[in-house]
Each structure stands twice: as C-alpha cells, then as structure tokens.
Motif scaffolding. Structure first.
Motif, PDB file in Angstrom:
ATOM      1  N   ARG A  56       0.815  -1.235   0.000  1.00 22.58           N
ATOM      2  CA  ARG A  56       0.000   0.000   0.000  1.00 22.58           C
ATOM      3  C   ARG A  56       0.836   1.266   0.000  1.00 22.58           C
ATOM      4  NH1 ARG A  56      -3.769  -0.010   5.058  1.00 22.58           N
ATOM      5  NH2 ARG A  56      -4.245   2.101   4.358  1.00 22.58           N
ATOM      6  N   PHE A  57       1.890   1.274   0.815  1.00 23.45           N
ATOM      7  CA  PHE A  57       2.618   2.538   1.037  1.00 23.45           C
ATOM      8  C   PHE A  57       4.004   2.575   0.388  1.00 23.45           C
ATOM      9  CE2 PHE A  57      -0.363   2.113   4.599  1.00 23.45           C
ATOM     10  CZ  PHE A  57      -1.042   3.322   4.509  1.00 23.45           C
ATOM     11  N   GLY A  58       4.429   1.476  -0.178  1.00 27.18           N
ATOM     12  CA  GLY A  58       5.737   1.430  -0.819  1.00 27.18           C
ATOM     13  C   GLY A  58       6.856   1.108   0.154  1.00 27.18           C
ATOM     14  N   SER A  59       8.075   0.991  -0.382  1.00 29.64           N
ATOM     15  CA  SER A  59       9.221   0.689   0.474  1.00 29.64           C
ATOM     16  C   SER A  59      10.392   1.580   0.063  1.00 29.64           C
ATOM     17  CB  SER A  59       9.603  -0.792   0.351  1.00 29.64           C
ATOM     18  OG  SER A  59      10.075  -1.071  -0.960  1.00 29.64           O
ATOM     19  N   PRO A  60      11.342   1.805   0.958  1.00 31.85           N
ATOM     20  CA  PRO A  60      11.313   1.413   2.363  1.00 31.85           C
ATOM     21  C   PRO A  60      10.155   2.109   3.084  1.00 31.85           C
ATOM     22  CG  PRO A  60      13.484   2.239   1.728  1.00 31.85           C
ATOM     23  CD  PRO A  60      12.565   2.537   0.613  1.00 31.85           C
ATOM     24  N   LEU A  61       9.761   1.507   4.183  1.00 29.88           N
ATOM     25  CA  LEU A  61       8.639   2.071   4.941  1.00 29.88           C
ATOM     26  C   LEU A  61       8.970   2.014   6.427  1.00 29.88           C
ATOM     27  CD1 LEU A  61       5.648   3.073   4.788  1.00 29.88           C
ATOM     28  CD2 LEU A  61       4.960   0.684   5.119  1.00 29.88           C
ATOM     29  N   TYR A  62       8.883   3.169   7.090  1.00 33.40           N
ATOM     30  CA  TYR A  62       8.991   3.173   8.554  1.00 33.40           C
ATOM     31  C   TYR A  62       7.607   2.840   9.098  1.00 33.40           C
ATOM     32  CZ  TYR A  62      13.204   6.235   8.142  1.00 33.40           C
ATOM     33  OH  TYR A  62      14.440   6.793   7.862  1.00 33.40           O
ATOM     34  N   ILE A  63       7.558   1.909  10.047  1.00 36.06           N
ATOM     35  CA  ILE A  63       6.278   1.514  10.642  1.00 36.06           C
ATOM     36  C   ILE A  63       6.386   1.742  12.155  1.00 36.06           C
ATOM     37  CG2 ILE A  63       4.669  -0.412  11.012  1.00 36.06           C
ATOM     38  CD1 ILE A  63       5.887  -1.670   8.409  1.00 36.06           C
ATOM     39  N   VAL A  64       5.451   2.500  12.712  1.00 32.02           N
ATOM     40  CA  VAL A  64       5.500   2.806  14.147  1.00 32.02           C
ATOM     41  C   VAL A  64       4.297   2.179  14.835  1.00 32.02           C
ATOM     42  CG1 VAL A  64       5.602   4.642  15.887  1.00 32.02           C
ATOM     43  CG2 VAL A  64       6.563   5.035  13.614  1.00 32.02           C
ATOM     44  N   ASP A  65       4.577   1.385  15.848  1.00 39.73           N
ATOM     45  CA  ASP A  65       3.527   0.706  16.592  1.00 39.73           C
ATOM     46  C   ASP A  65       3.028   1.621  17.721  1.00 39.73           C
ATOM     47  OD1 ASP A  65       1.882  -1.377  17.568  1.00 39.73           O
ATOM     48  OD2 ASP A  65       3.456  -2.011  18.970  1.00 39.73           O
ATOM     49  N   GLU A  66       1.802   2.073  17.583  1.00 38.82           N
ATOM     50  CA  GLU A  66       1.248   3.027  18.558  1.00 38.82           C
ATOM     51  C   GLU A  66       1.197   2.420  19.960  1.00 38.82           C
ATOM     52  OE1 GLU A  66      -2.095   5.082  16.909  1.00 38.82           O
ATOM     53  OE2 GLU A  66      -2.763   5.765  18.872  1.00 38.82           O
ATOM     54  N   LEU A  67       0.859   1.136  20.029  1.00 37.26           N
ATOM     55  CA  LEU A  67       0.762   0.474  21.338  1.00 37.26           C
ATOM     56  C   LEU A  67       2.106   0.540  22.086  1.00 37.26           C
ATOM     57  CD1 LEU A  67      -0.897  -1.446  23.272  1.00 37.26           C
ATOM     58  CD2 LEU A  67       0.287  -3.319  22.108  1.00 37.26           C
ATOM     59  N   THR A  68       3.180   0.268  21.374  1.00 40.90           N
ATOM     60  CA  THR A  68       4.502   0.261  22.021  1.00 40.90           C
ATOM     61  C   THR A  68       4.862   1.654  22.526  1.00 40.90           C
ATOM     62  OG1 THR A  68       5.169  -1.495  20.522  1.00 40.90           O
ATOM     63  CG2 THR A  68       6.930  -0.367  21.686  1.00 40.90           C
ATOM     64  N   LEU A  69       4.619   2.657  21.689  1.00 42.19           N
ATOM     65  CA  LEU A  69       4.959   4.024  22.091  1.00 42.19           C
ATOM     66  C   LEU A  69       4.107   4.471  23.279  1.00 42.19           C
ATOM     67  CD1 LEU A  69       6.428   6.672  21.793  1.00 42.19           C
ATOM     68  CD2 LEU A  69       5.032   7.211  19.792  1.00 42.19           C
ATOM     69  N   ARG A  70       2.814   4.192  23.208  1.00 38.76           N
ATOM     70  CA  ARG A  70       1.948   4.590  24.329  1.00 38.76           C
ATOM     71  C   ARG A  70       2.318   3.832  25.604  1.00 38.76           C
ATOM     72  NH1 ARG A  70      -2.459   7.860  23.073  1.00 38.76           N
ATOM     73  NH2 ARG A  70      -3.108   7.872  20.901  1.00 38.76           N
ATOM     74  N   THR A  71       2.669   2.553  25.451  1.00 42.11           N
ATOM     75  CA  THR A  71       3.050   1.762  26.629  1.00 42.11           C
ATOM     76  C   THR A  71       4.299   2.351  27.283  1.00 42.11           C
ATOM     77  OG1 THR A  71       2.111  -0.220  25.634  1.00 42.11           O
ATOM     78  CG2 THR A  71       3.683  -0.566  27.436  1.00 42.11           C
ATOM     79  N   ALA A  72       5.285   2.711  26.458  1.00 38.31           N
ATOM     80  CA  ALA A  72       6.520   3.273  27.014  1.00 38.31           C
ATOM     81  C   ALA A  72       6.227   4.599  27.728  1.00 38.31           C
ATOM     82  CB  ALA A  72       7.554   3.459  25.903  1.00 38.31           C
ATOM     83  N   CYS A  73       5.387   5.444  27.125  1.00 37.73           N
ATOM     84  CA  CYS A  73       5.027   6.725  27.777  1.00 37.73           C
ATOM     85  C   CYS A  73       4.390   6.438  29.138  1.00 37.73           C
ATOM     86  CB  CYS A  73       4.008   7.500  26.943  1.00 37.73           C
ATOM     87  SG  CYS A  73       4.647   8.133  25.385  1.00 37.73           S
ATOM     88  N   ARG A  74       3.441   5.510  29.144  1.00 37.26           N
ATOM     89  CA  ARG A  74       2.708   5.224  30.399  1.00 37.26           C
ATOM     90  C   ARG A  74       3.628   4.619  31.450  1.00 37.26           C
ATOM     91  NH1 ARG A  74      -3.006   3.330  27.560  1.00 37.26           N
ATOM     92  NH2 ARG A  74      -3.092   5.271  26.370  1.00 37.26           N
ATOM     93  N   GLN A  75       4.580   3.789  30.999  1.00 40.46           N
ATOM     94  CA  GLN A  75       5.491   3.196  31.980  1.00 40.46           C
ATOM     95  C   GLN A  75       6.369   4.267  32.624  1.00 40.46           C
ATOM     96  OE1 GLN A  75       7.632  -0.218  30.597  1.00 40.46           O
ATOM     97  NE2 GLN A  75       5.788  -1.478  30.490  1.00 40.46           N
ATOM     98  N   TYR A  76       6.820   5.227  31.856  1.00 39.31           N
ATOM     99  CA  TYR A  76       7.613   6.307  32.457  1.00 39.31           C
ATOM    100  C   TYR A  76       6.761   7.065  33.480  1.00 39.31           C
ATOM    101  CZ  TYR A  76      12.086   6.340  29.961  1.00 39.31           C
ATOM    102  OH  TYR A  76      13.367   6.039  29.516  1.00 39.31           O
ATOM    103  N   LEU A  77       5.546   7.427  33.075  1.00 40.09           N
ATOM    104  CA  LEU A  77       4.708   8.231  33.982  1.00 40.09           C
ATOM    105  C   LEU A  77       4.367   7.453  35.242  1.00 40.09           C
ATOM    106  CD1 LEU A  77       2.339   9.895  31.347  1.00 40.09           C
ATOM    107  CD2 LEU A  77       4.130  11.025  32.680  1.00 40.09           C
ATOM    108  N   SER A  78       4.011   6.173  35.084  1.00 41.42           N
ATOM    109  CA  SER A  78       3.598   5.435  36.282  1.00 41.42           C
ATOM    110  C   SER A  78       4.798   5.124  37.174  1.00 41.42           C
ATOM    111  CB  SER A  78       2.791   4.176  35.929  1.00 41.42           C
ATOM    112  OG  SER A  78       3.641   3.255  35.320  1.00 41.42           O
ATOM    113  N   ALA A  79       5.987   4.937  36.564  1.00 33.33           N
ATOM    114  CA  ALA A  79       7.168   4.670  37.402  1.00 33.33           C
ATOM    115  C   ALA A  79       7.511   5.895  38.254  1.00 33.33           C
ATOM    116  CB  ALA A  79       8.353   4.291  36.520  1.00 33.33           C
ATOM    117  N   TRP A  80       7.359   7.084  37.698  1.00 34.78           N
ATOM    118  CA  TRP A  80       7.630   8.278  38.514  1.00 34.78           C
ATOM    119  C   TRP A  80       6.656   8.356  39.675  1.00 34.78           C
ATOM    120  CZ3 TRP A  80      11.988  10.497  38.899  1.00 34.78           C
ATOM    121  CH2 TRP A  80      12.845  10.576  37.804  1.00 34.78           C
ATOM    122  N   LYS A  81       5.390   8.055  39.395  1.00 36.86           N
ATOM    123  CA  LYS A  81       4.387   8.083  40.483  1.00 36.86           C
ATOM    124  C   LYS A  81       4.762   7.092  41.567  1.00 36.86           C
ATOM    125  CE  LYS A  81       0.187   9.944  38.640  1.00 36.86           C
ATOM    126  NZ  LYS A  81       0.184   9.772  37.167  1.00 36.86           N
TER     127      LYS A  81
END
Ligand code: LLP
Length: 459
Positions: A56-81
């Motif tokens: 669909r989008f051609g190559s090379p293609l960067y693919i970003v997994d939203e779940l992984t990024l959101r999980t990492a953000c949440r882990q940083y925030l919850s670890a500080w808490k």
C-alpha cells in the motif's frame, strides 16, 4: 510491573527470539509489542500485515507501533508516580523522531517535549504541544531561536554565556533552566556521550556561582531549574544514581548563590535492545534508580524533594519502530560473504555507518522459513560502508521479499538524509488493524524543490 511477554499468544510462535520472557518494558524487546506472525506466515504489527503495508505505502517504509509508544510513555509516567513522592514530568526528546504525529501522540499521553532547534520547536508547537511543557535545548541557539522560544512561551535551557548574555540583552521575561556538565562518565559510543567534562554542552560546575550572580542581576531571567544529560544508549544504572548526587549538590549551591531553583532535569539516556546481546534495564528500574539517587542526596542534606524532569527519546520511540525494505540484488563473494541489497540504507538509517550500530533483521513474508543463511544486508548507496547489518541470519531470500529491520524508531528518520538523491521513506502509525500515514514519501519534486538553476545555466 507486568511481564510484557506474558501477553504471549500463538501469533508469536515464529518470533520467540524477539520477546524475552523477562522483559518488563518495550526497550528490552527486539520487536514492537504488537508484533506477531499471522496465518499467512507474515509479520503483523499493530494488527497490520507488513507485506500488505509495503504494497500500500511502498518501500522502504517506517512503521510505528502506537501500542509500544503509548506503553513506554505510560510506563515512564507510572514509574515516577511509584518511585518518586515529589512532582515529576516526562519530556519526549523529540530529536529521536520529530514529526507532528509523534509529538501530538506523546503530548496526549501527558508528556512534554524537549526540542533542540527552531525546527523542532516549530514542529512541537504545530503539533499542538502546550508551550508550558516545551523545553528548548541546544549548545548554540541562534538569537532568532532564542527569540522564537521567548515568543512562544517555552522554557529555555541555557547552555552557555553567549546565550545568557543574549537573553539578558533581549530584556524579555523568560523562564530558564541551566544546563550543567556534571562530569560523569558512562560507557557508550563517544559521539553520544555528553556529561563528561570534555563536552561541548553546558556550564562547568565551577562556573555556577558566577552564572548565578549574573542571573540575579537580571530580574527578567527566572531560573526555575538545572539540567544535565550524561549520554545515550546507556545500560548502566550507576551513572544516573551518581547524577542525582551531583545535581542535588548543584541545586543547593544554586540556592546558596541566591537563586531559588525548584526543579532538576536529569536528561534521558536509557538504552534499548537492538540485538539479543543488549541487556538494558527496564523503564521502571531506570526511573527507580534516578529517583533513588535524588531522594538519597536530598535525605543526606535534609532538604525537600525538588520537582524532577526526565527527557527520554530512544527508549520511547526506538522499540516502537521497524523499517520494511524490499530485497533486491544478491552478490556472492565465494569464501567471503554474500551481499543482500535492500532498497534503502544509510540514508534512512545512518546509525550503522555512523556509530557501528548493530541491528536484527527478519523476513516479513516468510516468518517460519528456517534461518539457513548468514548474509550481509547492504544498502543501495554508492558507498562500500553502506551496510545495515554485517551478519544477518535469514532464510534464503529472493528479490521482492520483505526484509524488516527492528528497533529503528529512534534516530533513523530524524537523522535521515537524501544522500544519492534518494527520497526519504514514508512512515505509518499502526494500531488495531489501522495504518495512518504520518509522513508522506518524498518525491523527486521534493528533491529539487530548493534547487535553483541560474539563468546562464538554463537550457
Ligand atoms: N536530552 C538531551 C539533552 C540529549 O542530548 C539527548 C540525546 C536526550 C535527552 C535523549 O537521549 P535518549 O533518551 O534518546 O538516549 N544520534 C545518536 C543519539 C544522540 C543522542 C543525543 N542526545 C544515536 O543515533 O544513537
């Protein structure tokens, strides 16, 4: 902390090597959290079939997994808490991947954004990030960049005397942090070490009292905090613990010099797994250690805990990203090696040629095929050093196969170039079966957009 690998399902049957059972956070895994094999024996990320995405989008293609990024953000925030009783903020070091979609996504997760240039500042503001949560870094900000920072109401992390004098001369009210060189050594590539004494970044600790005196004489400069960053792709925790002591000491010295600073920004630096030999601590362990360093240093002095900030880049976006290439030519050098060339290379991932970085690859259109070959994955640039992976274990590959390089979410797009006039790839954000284009692929027109043909050369 939940063990990420416990979300195991049958889709991971071809990918066990990529998911450590001990992993607690995304930076400890080789593939994005949502990666799995589907019934077609294809790699799927964010519920999207990777060969389909390439179609669909051609190559090379960067693919970003939203779940992984959101999980990492949440882990940083919850670890500080969890580990720090005082106030804390997490900033995304947008140099790792500055674009509208990713700035907007992290802001929605409650993160601020660290920017290092007028361009990154413009991007964060255009993405709708609250200026109150933007921090402008840089060791040689221009007068214009400083003015843009003041105009937009962001905090300026002052790096040196010239900046301080420029800000003083501008006469405008501005909130600043002072960047310090903490003199801490860490084991990482020399190009990405920043906190040791021989660094171009920040004021030396010895200059602190003179700097404080200068700031006190200019009441429009409000110094809210101190900043330090010791380096990037760091696996040790001790340097960050040591940083707490150095920075709390500097905080006390700054207050004694008459500036009531209230916050410490301890930078980023947590490493990620690019190959199975990498063993970084989890996000939780890193935050715990950073927090502990500060808590203990404050405890020893009997002072209240300051507000803390951190600014990770790589450990947020790095593990979320993969790059899909199409395999092209193959060259056997008998008795030496086999080159397998892909349709990108050092222009979309300059890290191997710059830092000798290592990566893992897999064949996204035949996950269960036995890994019977060791090949050198080469890029398509006119440069012998344009090698993405020196020794990749892969199934036999033919032209048209889809090769995926893992862990490319940080410092790939943001350091990409047009070397050999190759267009920068497109990027898609994937989640629950949907793929949103977040960066369109460059076109040849984009490549010549800034070119001018002087009249005497025109045909
Ligand atoms: N804060 C400051 C002031 C920094 O200089 C950096 C990275 C960060 C935060 C984020 O560090 P991280 O969490 O991403 O490690 N291009 C190199 C990395 C350069 C890092 C520069 N500063 C690479 O591709 O490895």
């Amino acid at each position: 902390m939940t063990c990420l690998a416990s979300t195991e399902n049958s889709g991971r049957r071809y990918l066990p090597a990529y998911f450590s059972p001990e992993a607690e956070s995304p930076n400890q895994q080789l593939l994005p959290l949502s990666a799995r094999g589907n019934d077609q024996d294809h790699l799927e990320v964010g519920g999207c079939d990777v060969p389909d995405l390439v179609e669909r989008f051609g190559s090379p293609l960067y693919i970003v997994d939203e779940l992984t990024l959101r999980t990492a953000c949440r882990q940083y925030l919850s670890a500080w808490k969890r580990f720090y009783p005082g106030p804390a903020q997490v900033l995304f070091a947008s140099k790792a991947w500055s674009c509208l979609a990713l700035c907007a996504l992290v802001a929605r997760e409650g993160l601020g954004v660290d920017v290092v240039s007028g361009g990154e500042l413009y991007t964060a503001l255009a993405a709708g990030v609250d200026p109150g949560r933007i921090y402008l870094h840089g060791n040689n900000k221009s007068r214009l960049e400083l003015e843009q920072g003041i105009e937009s109401g962001v905090t300026i992390v002052v790096d040196n005397w010239l900046e301080l004098e420029t800000l003083a001369s501008l006469g405008r009210q501005v909130t600043i942090f002072l960047r310090l060189t903490p003199g801490i050594e860490c084991h990482t590539h020399q190009y990405i070490r920043t906190g040791h004494l021989d660094s171009k970044f920040g004021f030396d600790l010895q200059q602190l009292s003179e700097v404080c005196q200068f700031i006190r004489q200019h009441s429009h400069l409000y110094c809210r905090g101190l900043h330090a960053h010791i380096g990037s792709q760091i696996f040790e925790l001790q340097p960050h613990q040591d940083l707490g002591e150095v920075m709390v000491q500097a905080l006390v010295a700054t207050r004694e010099a008459g500036l009531p600073v209230e916050a410490l920004n301890l930078g980023g630096g947590l490493g990620i797994s690019y190959t199975e030999t990498d063993d970084p601590p989890s996000i939780g362990a890193w935050v715990e250690q950073v927090a502990q360093g500060v808590i203990e240093a404050c405890g020893r002095r009997g002072i209240p805990l300051p507000e803390l900030l951190c600014e990770p880049g790589r450990s947020l976006v790095g593990p979320a990203g993969i790059t899909a290439y199409r395999v092209g030519s193959r060259k056997e050098v008998p008795g030496v090696r086999t080159y397998l060339s892909v349709d990108g290379g050092m222009s979309d991932n300059p890290r191997p040629i710059t830092y000798q970085s290592t990566y893992r690859a897999l064949m996204a259109n035949c996950l269960s095929a036995p890994l019977t070959q060791v090949v050198t994955v080469a890029g398509k640039h006119c440069e012998s050093g344009d090698v993405l992976i020196a020794q990749a274990q892969l199934p036999p590959a033919v032209a048209g196969d889809i090769l995926v390089v893992a862990g490319t979410g940080a410092y790939n797009y943001s350091m990409a170039s047009n070397y050999n006039r190759i267009c920068r790839p497109a990027a898609v954000l994937v989640y629950a079966g949907d793929a949103s284009l977040i960066l369109r692929r460059e076109t040849y027109l984009d490549l010549v957009r800034q070119d001018l043909l002087p009249p005497h050369l025109a045909f």
